[in-house]
Design a protein around this motif. Structure first.
Motif, PDB file in Angstrom:
ATOM      1  N   PRO A   1     116.031  51.048   2.267  1.00 23.76           N
ATOM      2  CA  PRO A   1     116.547  51.546   3.545  1.00 23.76           C
ATOM      3  C   PRO A   1     117.630  52.603   3.320  1.00 23.76           C
ATOM      4  O   PRO A   1     118.336  52.560   2.319  1.00 23.76           O
ATOM      5  CB  PRO A   1     117.145  50.288   4.192  1.00 23.76           C
ATOM      6  N   ARG A   2     117.731  53.512   4.288  1.00 22.84           N
ATOM      7  CA  ARG A   2     118.638  54.650   4.137  1.00 22.84           C
ATOM      8  C   ARG A   2     120.098  54.246   3.874  1.00 22.84           C
ATOM      9  O   ARG A   2     120.758  54.826   3.018  1.00 22.84           O
ATOM     10  CB  ARG A   2     118.541  55.527   5.390  1.00 22.84           C
ATOM     11  N   PRO A   3     120.631  53.264   4.603  1.00 25.00           N
ATOM     12  CA  PRO A   3     122.041  52.894   4.337  1.00 25.00           C
ATOM     13  C   PRO A   3     122.246  52.461   2.884  1.00 25.00           C
ATOM     14  O   PRO A   3     123.270  52.756   2.289  1.00 25.00           O
ATOM     15  CB  PRO A   3     122.283  51.719   5.295  1.00 25.00           C
ATOM     16  N   VAL A   4     121.241  51.789   2.315  1.00 29.12           N
ATOM     17  CA  VAL A   4     121.349  51.351   0.920  1.00 29.12           C
ATOM     18  C   VAL A   4     121.330  52.564  -0.002  1.00 29.12           C
ATOM     19  O   VAL A   4     122.122  52.670  -0.944  1.00 29.12           O
ATOM     20  CB  VAL A   4     120.201  50.376   0.569  1.00 29.12           C
ATOM     21  N   VAL A   5     120.437  53.508   0.308  1.00 27.09           N
ATOM     22  CA  VAL A   5     120.323  54.709  -0.513  1.00 27.09           C
ATOM     23  C   VAL A   5     121.637  55.488  -0.490  1.00 27.09           C
ATOM     24  O   VAL A   5     122.154  55.900  -1.536  1.00 27.09           O
ATOM     25  CB  VAL A   5     119.154  55.598   0.005  1.00 27.09           C
ATOM     26  N   ILE A   6     122.214  55.656   0.705  1.00 27.98           N
ATOM     27  CA  ILE A   6     123.477  56.399   0.820  1.00 27.98           C
ATOM     28  C   ILE A   6     124.567  55.660   0.042  1.00 27.98           C
ATOM     29  O   ILE A   6     125.351  56.256  -0.693  1.00 27.98           O
ATOM     30  CB  ILE A   6     123.885  56.549   2.303  1.00 27.98           C
ATOM     31  N   GLY A   7     124.609  54.341   0.211  1.00 26.57           N
ATOM     32  CA  GLY A   7     125.624  53.539  -0.476  1.00 26.57           C
ATOM     33  C   GLY A   7     125.490  53.640  -1.988  1.00 26.57           C
ATOM     34  O   GLY A   7     126.481  53.845  -2.691  1.00 26.57           O
TER      35      GLY A   7
ATOM     36  N   SER B   1     107.906  56.348   6.141  1.00 26.09           N
ATOM     37  CA  SER B   1     108.281  57.577   5.451  1.00 26.09           C
ATOM     38  C   SER B   1     107.329  58.745   5.752  1.00 26.09           C
ATOM     39  O   SER B   1     107.765  59.862   6.035  1.00 26.09           O
ATOM     40  CB  SER B   1     108.341  57.303   3.954  1.00 26.09           C
ATOM     41  N   LYS B   2     106.031  58.479   5.712  1.00 27.28           N
ATOM     42  CA  LYS B   2     105.063  59.572   5.912  1.00 27.28           C
ATOM     43  C   LYS B   2     105.172  60.156   7.308  1.00 27.28           C
ATOM     44  O   LYS B   2     105.161  61.374   7.496  1.00 27.28           O
ATOM     45  CB  LYS B   2     103.635  59.054   5.666  1.00 27.28           C
TER      46      LYS B   2
ATOM     47  N   LEU C   1     115.903  64.010   8.469  1.00 28.71           N
ATOM     48  CA  LEU C   1     115.213  62.719   8.318  1.00 28.71           C
ATOM     49  C   LEU C   1     116.098  61.518   8.688  1.00 28.71           C
ATOM     50  O   LEU C   1     115.588  60.451   9.021  1.00 28.71           O
ATOM     51  CB  LEU C   1     114.752  62.541   6.868  1.00 28.71           C
ATOM     52  N   LEU C   2     117.413  61.727   8.610  1.00 27.87           N
ATOM     53  CA  LEU C   2     118.354  60.608   8.714  1.00 27.87           C
ATOM     54  C   LEU C   2     118.122  59.683   9.919  1.00 27.87           C
ATOM     55  O   LEU C   2     118.014  58.456   9.748  1.00 27.87           O
ATOM     56  CB  LEU C   2     119.779  61.163   8.707  1.00 27.87           C
ATOM     57  N   PRO C   3     117.999  60.214  11.158  1.00 27.79           N
ATOM     58  CA  PRO C   3     117.822  59.306  12.306  1.00 27.79           C
ATOM     59  C   PRO C   3     116.541  58.477  12.195  1.00 27.79           C
ATOM     60  O   PRO C   3     116.538  57.293  12.552  1.00 27.79           O
ATOM     61  CB  PRO C   3     117.751  60.248  13.500  1.00 27.79           C
ATOM     62  N   ALA C   4     115.473  59.091  11.658  1.00 25.79           N
ATOM     63  CA  ALA C   4     114.214  58.361  11.522  1.00 25.79           C
ATOM     64  C   ALA C   4     114.363  57.250  10.495  1.00 25.79           C
ATOM     65  O   ALA C   4     113.866  56.137  10.672  1.00 25.79           O
ATOM     66  CB  ALA C   4     113.116  59.315  11.095  1.00 25.79           C
ATOM     67  N   GLN C   5     115.085  57.566   9.416  1.00 22.54           N
ATOM     68  CA  GLN C   5     115.268  56.557   8.360  1.00 22.54           C
ATOM     69  C   GLN C   5     116.124  55.403   8.873  1.00 22.54           C
ATOM     70  O   GLN C   5     115.880  54.247   8.552  1.00 22.54           O
ATOM     71  CB  GLN C   5     115.910  57.202   7.137  1.00 22.54           C
ATOM     72  N   LEU C   6     117.151  55.741   9.660  1.00 19.65           N
ATOM     73  CA  LEU C   6     117.996  54.664  10.218  1.00 19.65           C
ATOM     74  C   LEU C   6     117.175  53.791  11.161  1.00 19.65           C
ATOM     75  O   LEU C   6     117.407  52.596  11.274  1.00 19.65           O
ATOM     76  CB  LEU C   6     119.196  55.251  10.966  1.00 19.65           C
ATOM     77  N   ALA C   7     116.209  54.423  11.835  1.00 14.87           N
ATOM     78  CA  ALA C   7     115.391  53.656  12.779  1.00 14.87           C
ATOM     79  C   ALA C   7     114.243  52.936  12.080  1.00 14.87           C
ATOM     80  O   ALA C   7     113.505  52.190  12.720  1.00 14.87           O
ATOM     81  CB  ALA C   7     114.829  54.601  13.838  1.00 14.87           C
ATOM     82  N   GLY C   8     114.081  53.169  10.780  1.00 19.12           N
ATOM     83  CA  GLY C   8     113.046  52.470  10.025  1.00 19.12           C
ATOM     84  C   GLY C   8     111.658  53.050  10.222  1.00 19.12           C
ATOM     85  O   GLY C   8     110.655  52.357  10.050  1.00 19.12           O
ATOM     86  N   MET C   9     111.583  54.342  10.585  1.00 17.36           N
ATOM     87  CA  MET C   9     110.269  54.971  10.763  1.00 17.36           C
ATOM     88  C   MET C   9     109.570  55.079   9.401  1.00 17.36           C
ATOM     89  O   MET C   9     110.223  55.405   8.409  1.00 17.36           O
ATOM     90  CB  MET C   9     110.452  56.386  11.361  1.00 17.36           C
TER      91      MET C   9
END
Lengths: 795, 238
Positions: free
Chosen positions: A412-418, B125-126, B115-123
């Motif tokens: 998940p993105r928060p983990v990647v950023i961390g 990857s593709k 990409l950040l908002p999509a990644q935070l929302a768990g969309m």
């Protein structure tokens, strides 16, 4: 003056810097407090562990010679005249003295009637004196009949409490005395004290006297011999019946405490390193986080020198408060720690020396000033526009590769950023790694040390073997067991049969000891012969093997060193013109008898023609057997014979207990300092990234995701630091344990050093993460709770 | 642009009912009893001098702040009653935000920022990659995909910010002085972009001092003074 300073522009900057950055100020104060407290404690104990006997001896004006004089041969005037011998600088006495064989009375931790070791009892009207000025550890001095004061200290009086009783069967009327106090005599002048009148009653008028002396020169054996000769010459021939030199006591005392020094030194160094690191981290963080503010105040006209002064002041105020509180806390924490060492050293109450308090506080503040000066100078010299511009986020570009690499991970993105965050500020990451690493190393070392010491303490020896011990025959020459001279002698064969028949017996071993001559060693050497389940009696082996039959022997390290023997060599024991030769099959962990004891099969000693029979049986009970009922049942069988069963209480290990308690305390402090260091760094990081946090939140990062991001940013550091810190802790233990063993004259079995199991090591390595996460938890919560609108406004 | 979200019963994306926001007791409110409805597909420009309550209104719509009294409903969601975590989800799914100073993360590439908002929302990857590529191309910044924001012009940065705001197909795009930090040419570029987005069906609320911007992209304008709506008018022309 101070009012003017505070109201000056510089004063306002300092005041606002301290007041507005509350978290930083509090963390700075707390960290300095803990670092200074840990350092005071560590340095204080380190100083305390250096020559404690000598300091306590000087404090009590210890007796350099304790002489026993026969009053039947020398008159009172002649005895008193020895005080005026030219070599004597101070003296005390004559005190009446008697050597008695007491048994435990009611209220003691031992069954009533249990025979105690021979006691030197002295009649003294009070503890204070010009020589051997004792301190009362507890209770009061004996002031009337039937009162006794026992010697406090390791192995002394530990089975008694105030109000318990001691009976003297070999004194007229079998008097029973009440324990009214415990006293410390560094000079080891007696085991118990009563009033002079009571002593006269105990000794049935036998006139032995004790004189205590101090001399002009008494630092070498030769000087002591000369002093003793001078005293002998001042008395009628044969009047001096015994004399004890302080040098012998010093040797024993130092041997007892020497094991303490390497351990305290190791912790002291870890604690001091940690303190230096964390104070550096805190101050550098405090200054570097305010680079922008420095830019602004420079824009307003502050000179670089004023900036430096302002920031030194800003760092110094919370540090000074922390240092003062830390010194106080260190001294308070030292009270129980020093009480432990006091028990070890057998000396009076000790405190942290004042110079340690001052030195630690001054060093800590100098460190703060130094770090603040260097960093503020750098910031003060920055071009104003640059200072304002770089005050925020880390220089763009740092750690981008790490972000790119991390973003490829399916996380998940928060983990990647961390995970990538530590790479944006390498210096800060290194500092945090250092803090966690030292914390993890301390925990590893402390755990290993306590396990090692516990293992060594519980290593089987004839004194600690099994759950129950049965003693046969006389407790001391001439003193009957259970205090009853009319009991029939116990037959070892019958006792063994009773033990075998008693339900609950798992196994047992019998033993007999004697003293023999060994070629190359002056004086007698103790030898213990075992019979029964001798394999079960195996001591912990340092090298070689436990004996498996007659003709073999096992010896401690010091014996091998003293004789120059190695495993496989033959040692010849002599007694009464006879001799037996035994092959040394192993080196055992055994510090009893000063590490000079031979262990063998009882039949090995048949050749000496002593007819040795077991005088003691050590019994292992089957699991689930009630020890008290078992002991009672055996004693019922032994009712009419001179044999007594007792629970085998493991009472030893004063040094071990003290070391373990101290290890726990110092570890907690070091880990707390490490955690605070992490907390401070994460607070700084969160503050400096507050704008990014605002953006993340505006884009929909939830509080949970924020916490995960912040915690992940330290978890990697914690893991790496743990992985490095654990081997460091193990190496420290590998280095310290043999030193501790060496100090008390034994090698340490590798099993007692390699105490870590694989799951333990894995857990310890994860301990780094725990320290890091614990330190980051609070700021992570703050970050999660920060309102994005506030965070965005921070731009 | 495709429209997402569930409009209110009346077809409004935004509904404010008697909203008041007071920062300090006794002080005049930043917003005073404001009621407002914005229909799907509208582009509302909020004008007014400094301190008139424009940013407060925007923050309430974004779920970054809560009213002292009154109700804020966006896309059928009562924004004023959301918890912190629910607010975050709301922003992720229903709001796109564009700021005056872009608020791009300097150490992420253009693509990663978008990409950040999509990644935070768990969309997945593709799907996220495809959406980002589509947006970057639509906003004509696809050649800067791997660049860092620091190397782009102001107009390009604001385009990246818009792409990021639209990543999760929000029913509502909020823009706070989107041309405030741009030179004339870049400002013109962003104005056209917002107008184009609205023509494609995106509901927009933009807060600005810039009447030219309001005239260029808004279908409706309100003017705030001292926390109250003084004027509410449809733009005469774009």
């Amino acid at each position: 003056m101070s009012g003017r300073v505070l109201s000056s522009p510089l004063g306002r900057i300092v005041r606002s810097g301290v007041g507005r950055k509350r978290v930083q100020t509090v963390v700075m104060t707390l960290t300095t407090l803990l670092a200074v407290a840990a350092s005071v404690l560590a340095a204080g104990l380190l100083v305390d562990s250096q020559a404690p006997f000598e300091r306590a001896f000087a404090a009590q004006h210890g007796a350099q010679l304790t002489a026993q004089i026969n009053g039947a041969t020398a008159s009172a005037a002649q005895i008193a005249a020895t005080a005026h011998a030219p070599v004597v600088t101070a003296s005390a006495g004559p005190y009446p003295v008697a050597s008695l064989h007491p048994v435990a009375g009611s209220g003691a931790d031992l069954p009533a009637g249990t025979a105690l070791k021979q006691m030197t009892v002295v009649g003294r009207s009070g503890p204070a004196s010009t020589v051997d000025s004792m301190t009362l550890a507890s209770g009061t001095w004996a002031s009337g009949p039937d009162q006794v004061v026992l010697r406090a200290g390791p192995g002394q009086g530990t089975d008694f409490t105030l109000g318990s009783h001691v009976t003297f069967p070999d004194a007229p009327g079998r008097p029973t005395l009440t324990v009214v106090g415990f006293a410390n005599s560094v000079s080891d002048t007696a085991d118990a004290w009563v009033t002079p009148a009571q002593l006269t009653a105990l000794s049935a008028g036998a006139s032995q006297y004790q004189m205590l002396y101090r001399f002009t020169d008494a630092t070498t054996g030769t000087q002591m011999n000369a002093d003793r000769t001078a005293i002998t010459a001042a008395l009628p021939q044969g009047a001096l019946t015994g004399a004890q030199s302080w040098l012998q006591i010093q040797l024993t005392a130092d041997g007892q405490t020497a094991g303490f020094v390497p351990f305290v030194a190791a912790f002291g160094i870890l604690g001091l390193l940690m303190s230096v690191l964390i104070v550096g981290i805190i101050v550098s963080g405090a200054v570097s986080s305010q680079t922008r503010r420095i830019g602004i105040i420079k824009a307003l006209g502050f000179t670089p020198a004023q900036v430096v002064r302002a920031y030194i002041g800003q760092a110094l105020i919370p540090a000074a408060v922390g240092a003062v509180l830390g010194v106080l806390a260190g001294n308070v924490l030292a009270i129980p720690a020093l009480r432990d060492t006091e028990t070890v050293y057998g000396t009076g109450r000790q405190t942290i020396p004042g110079w340690v308090d001052i030195a630690v506080a001054v060093t800590a503040l100098a460190l703060v000033v130094g770090a603040a000066w260097a960093l503020a100078l750098r910031a003060g010299r920055l071009r104003t526009v640059d200072a304002i511009a770089i005050g925020h986020a880390p220089p763009a570009g740092r750690g981008r590769w790490a972000r790119r690499a991390a973003s490829r991970l399916p996380l998940p993105r928060p983990v990647v950023i961390g995970l990538a965050n530590p790479f944006t500020r390498p210096a800060r990451t290194l500092a945090m790694t250092g803090a966690v690493l030292l914390g993890a190393a301390s925990v590893t070392f402390a755990l290993g040390l306590t396990t090692s010491l516990a293992d060594a303490q519980h290593a089987p020896q004839v004194a600690t073997l099994g759950n129950v011990v049965v003693n046969l025959g006389d407790a001391h020459p001439g003193i009957p067991i259970k205090g009853d001279p009319h009991l029939a002698a116990a037959s070892p064969a019958r006792v063994a049969a009773d033990i075998t028949a008693q339900p609950g017996t798992a196994t047992y071993v019998g033993s007999a000891d004697t003293t023999v001559g060994v070629a190359g060693i002056t004086g007698g050497v103790s030898v213990i012969g075992f019979t029964g389940d001798t394999a079960w009696a195996s001591y912990q082996m340092i090298s070689g093997q436990w004996f498996t039959g007659p003709g073999q022997a096992v010896v401690p390290t010091r014996f091998l060193a003293a004789t120059g023997d190695t495993l496989g060599d033959t040692v010849t024991l002599t007694k009464g013109g006879r001799q037996v030769s035994l092959r040394i099959t192993g080196e055992a962990l055994d510090t009893s008898e000063h590490g000079m004891q031979i262990l063998t099969d009882l039949t090995s000693l048949d050749g000496l023609g002593l007819g040795l029979q077991p005088q003691q049986f050590n019994i292992q009970l089957t699991s689930g057997t009630d020890r008290t009922s078992y002991v009672d049942a055996l004693n019922a069988k032994f009712a009419s014979i001179a044999a007594q069963a007792q629970p085998n209480l493991d009472g030893g290990g004063t040094v071990t207990a003290a070391a373990q308690a101290l290890a726990a305390l110092l570890t907690v402090m070091i880990v707390a300092v490490a955690g605070l260091g992490v907390l401070n760094l994460v607070v700084l990081d969160t503050r400096q990234r507050v704008h990014d946090l605002g953006v993340f939140k505006a884009l929909g990062m939830s509080p949970g995701q924020t916490i995960i991001m912040v915690l992940t940013s330290v978890a990697g550091i914690g893991l790496v630091a743990g992985i490095i810190g654990v081997p460091l802790g193990i190496l420290t233990l590998d280095y310290v344990m043999p030193l501790m063993g060496n100090a008390i004259g034994t090698a340490i079995p590798s099993a007692d050093i390699n105490v870590y199991s694989l799951p333990e090591l894995a857990a310890l390595a994860l301990g780094g993460i725990v320290i890091a996460l614990a330190g980051a938890a609070l700021p992570a919560g703050w970050a999660a709770g920060a309102r994005p609108i506030t965070a965005l406004r921070a731009e | 642009m495709r429209q997402h979200g569930v409009p209110t019963a009346a077809g409004d994306v935004i509904r404010l009912d008697g909203v008041t926001r007071t920062y300090q007791t006794g002080a005049p409110p930043a917003l005073a009893n404001v009621s407002l409805a914005v229909a799907a597909g509208e582009a509302l420009a909020v004008l007014g001098p400094s301190g008139s309550g424009k940013s407060t209104l925007l923050n309430l719509l974004a779920g970054l702040d809560k009213p002292t009294s009154g109700q804020v409903t966006v896309d059928g969601v009562r924004v004023d009653t959301l918890s912190e975590a629910a607010s975050a989800r709301y922003r992720r799914e229903r709001i796109g935000m564009v700021f005056q100073f872009f608020n791009l993360l300097d150490d992420l590439t253009v693509l990663d920022n978008v990409l950040l908002p999509a990644q935070l929302a768990g969309m997945p990857s593709k799907r996220a990659q495809a959406r980002a590529t589509e947006l970057l191309s639509y906003l004509r910044i696809d050649r800067h995909t791997r660049a860092y924001p620091g190397r782009l012009s102001g107009g390009e940065r604001q385009r990246v910010a818009v792409a990021r705001a639209l990543m999760n197909r929000p029913p509502l795009l909020l823009a706070d002085e989107p041309t405030g930090a741009l030179d004339t040419a870049s400002g013109h570029e962003v104005r056209n972009l917002l107008a184009q987005l609205n023509q494609d069906g995106q509901t927009i609320v933009l807060v600005t001092h810039d009447t030219t911007l309001a005239e260029a992209c808004a279908t409706r304008t309100i003017e705030l003074t001292d926390g109250r709506i003084r004027r509410d008018t449809a733009a005469v022309a774009r």
